[in-house]
Design a protein around this motif. Structure first.
Motif, PDB file in Angstrom:
ATOM      1  N   HIS A 104       0.858  -1.184   0.000  1.00  0.00           N
ATOM      2  CA  HIS A 104       0.000   0.000   0.000  1.00  0.00           C
ATOM      3  C   HIS A 104       0.899   1.241   0.000  1.00  0.00           C
ATOM      4  N   PHE A 105       0.415   2.319  -0.604  1.00  0.00           N
ATOM      5  CA  PHE A 105       1.205   3.546  -0.682  1.00  0.00           C
ATOM      6  C   PHE A 105       1.637   4.041   0.692  1.00  0.00           C
ATOM      7  N   SER A 106       0.831   3.807   1.713  1.00  0.00           N
ATOM      8  CA  SER A 106       1.213   4.273   3.046  1.00  0.00           C
ATOM      9  C   SER A 106       2.467   3.562   3.538  1.00  0.00           C
ATOM     10  N   VAL A 107       2.635   2.297   3.191  1.00  0.00           N
ATOM     11  CA  VAL A 107       3.847   1.559   3.570  1.00  0.00           C
ATOM     12  C   VAL A 107       5.020   2.038   2.729  1.00  0.00           C
ATOM     13  N   LEU A 108       4.804   2.158   1.423  1.00  0.00           N
ATOM     14  CA  LEU A 108       5.889   2.588   0.536  1.00  0.00           C
ATOM     15  C   LEU A 108       6.344   4.011   0.856  1.00  0.00           C
ATOM     16  N   ASN A 109       5.399   4.891   1.184  1.00  0.00           N
ATOM     17  CA  ASN A 109       5.780   6.262   1.535  1.00  0.00           C
ATOM     18  C   ASN A 109       6.511   6.318   2.864  1.00  0.00           C
TER      19      ASN A 109
END
Length: 162
Positions: A104-109
Motif C-alpha cells: 500500500h502507498f502508506s507503507v511505501l511512503n
C-alpha cells in the motif's frame, strides 16, 4: 424486461461493511459519548472507560495484553506508526526493513521516509502469481536478518507483519 445485476463489494482491503452487532454496540456507546477519551475532566470518563473495555476485548480476542492494543484512525496511520515505530525501536538490531513491491502507498511512503533516515529498505518483487520472489531488482544483494517483513495479501482483508 431489464434485469438488475446484484452489486458485490470486493474491496475489503479499503473498508469493510460493518456487521449489525458491531453497529449496535457502536451506536449504544456513541449515544453516550460527548467528549474525547483523553480529556482530563469527568466528561472523558465514559469514552475512556469504553475505550479501555474495547481494548480489553480486542486483547482477549487475539490473546494479547490490553497495553499492546493501539487504536488508530486508519490503516494508513497504523502502517505509518508500525513501520516507523518499529524502525526506531529496533535500530540497534539493524537498519533494514524489507517490504514487498506491491505494498500500500502508506507503507511505501513510510519506507521512503525511512530511507531518508538512513535505513535500507529493499522492495521485494512479486511474480505473476503475486508471490514474493527472492531476486531483488538491480544488482542489489541483501544479506540481513529480517525483523519486519511486511506484505500485502492480495484478495484478502488482512495483512501480516512479523
Amino acid at each position: 424486461m431489464k434485469t438488475e445485476m446484484k452489486k458485490v463489494y470486493l474491496d475489503n482491503m479499503a473498508t469493510t461493511p460493518v456487521l449489525p452487532e458491531v453497529r449496535y454496540a457502536m451506536v449504544a456507546i456513541l449515544d453516550r459519548i460527548v467528549c474525547n477519551p483523553s480529556c482530563l475532566h469527568e466528561w472523558g470518563d465514559v469514552p475512556r472507560d469504553a475505550m479501555e473495555m474495547a481494548r480489553g476485548q480486542v486483547a482477549d480476542l487475539i490473546g494479547g495484553n490490553p497495553e499492546e492494543i493501539i487504536f488508530t484512525g486508519s490503516g494508513t496511520e497504523s502502517n505509518n506508526m508500525a513501520l516507523k515505530g518499529l524502525a526506531m525501536a529496533q535500530q540497534k538490531k539493524g537498519k533494514h526493513i524489507v517490504v514487498s513491491a506491491i505494498e500500500h502507498f502508506s507503507v511505501l511512503n513510510s519506507a521512503k521516509t525511512l530511507e531518508k533516515w538512513d535505513l535500507n529498505i529493499p522492495r521485494v518483487p512479486v511474480d505473476k502469481m503475486v508471490l514474493l520472489t527472492r531476486k531483488m531488482s538491480g544488482k542489489q544483494s541483501v544479506r540481513i536478518r529480517f525483523w519486519y517483513p511486511s506484505c500485502m495479501l492480495m484478495g484478502k482483508s488482512a495483512r501480516f507483519t512479523y
